[in-house]
Design a protein around this motif. Structure first.
Motif, short mmCIF file in Angstrom:
data_model
loop_
_atom_site.label_atom_id
_atom_site.label_comp_id
_atom_site.label_asym_id
_atom_site.label_seq_id
_atom_site.Cartn_x
_atom_site.Cartn_y
_atom_site.Cartn_z
N VAL A 1 -2.85 5.82 0.68
CA VAL A 1 -3.84 5.00 0.15
C VAL A 1 -5.32 5.66 0.74
CG1 VAL A 1 -3.99 3.59 2.03
CG2 VAL A 1 -4.65 2.75 -0.11
N ILE A 2 -6.22 5.59 -0.16
CA ILE A 2 -7.58 5.58 0.29
C ILE A 2 -8.35 4.37 0.11
CG2 ILE A 2 -9.81 7.23 -0.33
CD1 ILE A 2 -7.90 9.24 -1.38
N SER A 3 -9.05 4.12 1.22
CA SER A 3 -9.78 3.04 1.51
C SER A 3 -11.33 3.30 1.44
CB SER A 3 -9.27 1.99 2.50
OG SER A 3 -10.18 1.01 2.58
N ARG A 4 -12.18 2.57 0.85
CA ARG A 4 -13.61 3.01 0.84
C ARG A 4 -14.52 1.49 0.96
NH1 ARG A 4 -11.37 5.96 -3.26
NH2 ARG A 4 -12.01 8.24 -3.05
N GLU B 1 -8.47 7.16 5.37
CA GLU B 1 -7.23 7.74 4.45
C GLU B 1 -5.88 7.47 5.19
OE1 GLU B 1 -7.72 11.50 2.93
OE2 GLU B 1 -9.91 11.43 2.94
N TYR C 1 -8.87 -2.79 -6.38
CA TYR C 1 -7.75 -2.11 -6.01
C TYR C 1 -7.14 -1.36 -7.14
CZ TYR C 1 -7.76 -5.45 -2.15
OH TYR C 1 -8.23 -6.28 -1.10
N VAL D 1 -15.03 5.82 4.52
CA VAL D 1 -13.59 6.17 4.03
C VAL D 1 -12.39 6.29 4.97
CG1 VAL D 1 -12.29 8.04 2.53
CG2 VAL D 1 -14.90 7.87 2.15
N SER E 1 -5.59 2.88 -3.91
CA SER E 1 -6.87 2.89 -3.37
C SER E 1 -7.46 1.62 -3.47
CB SER E 1 -7.73 3.89 -4.36
OG SER E 1 -8.13 3.54 -5.50
N ASP E 2 -8.36 1.21 -2.56
CA ASP E 2 -9.08 -0.03 -2.52
C ASP E 2 -10.52 0.33 -2.31
OD1 ASP E 2 -9.42 0.21 0.07
OD2 ASP E 2 -7.83 -1.09 0.53
N GLN E 3 -11.62 -0.31 -2.91
CA GLN E 3 -13.02 -0.29 -2.44
C GLN E 3 -13.51 -1.35 -2.34
OE1 GLN E 3 -14.90 2.47 -5.16
NE2 GLN E 3 -16.83 2.40 -4.21
N TYR F 1 0.93 -1.36 0.05
CA TYR F 1 0.03 0.01 0.06
C TYR F 1 0.71 1.16 0.05
CZ TYR F 1 -4.51 -2.31 0.94
OH TYR F 1 -5.86 -2.92 0.68
#
Length: 120
Positions: A31-34, A45, A103, A43, A112-114, A27
């Motif tokens: 990184v931004i994870s949603r 960060e 990702y 969210v 980022s991951d969602q 990572y």
């Protein structure tokens, strides 16, 4: 590493139960994870915040009965996997969670991951 190599490494680490090591290795710091809308961590960060969220999830689990992580599907700088976890949680009991995880990779790191799953 290529996107395929990053995807393969993430899958390997997750299958081994080494999620924090995956975050450390793969990572980006920013990184931004949603999570789905309405989730307490909609969210997140930053790498350290993502690690804290992961530690909190791990601490909430009493027992994992079964878990699978699919092979990744890669498209340019994105990849997706399916995670399926059947676990007993300390506060809510046993629950199955199936999610699609997407990702994005930039400059050799996940930026980022969602996660897509039902909150119910």
């Amino acid at each position: 590493m290529t996107v395929q190599e990053i995807a393969d490494r993430l899958v390997q680490r997750c299958r081994e139960g080494r999620n924090l090591q995956a975050i450390d290795e793969l990572y980006a710091d920013d990184v931004i994870s949603r999570e789905p809308e309405g989730h307490p961590h909609e969210v997140t960060e930053g790498k350290e915040a993502v690690k804290t969220s992961t530690r909190n999830w791990e601490a909430s689990v009493a027992e994992i009965h079964h878990a699978t992580v699919s092979d990744p599907i890669v498209a340019e700088n994105h990849f997706a996997i399916v995670m399926d976890i059947d676990a007993t949680y300390k506060e809510i009991g046993r629950k199955r969670l199936a999610e699609i995880c997407v990702y994005e990779v930039k400059d050799g790191k996940i930026v980022s991951d969602q996660f897509f799953f039902n909150l119910g």
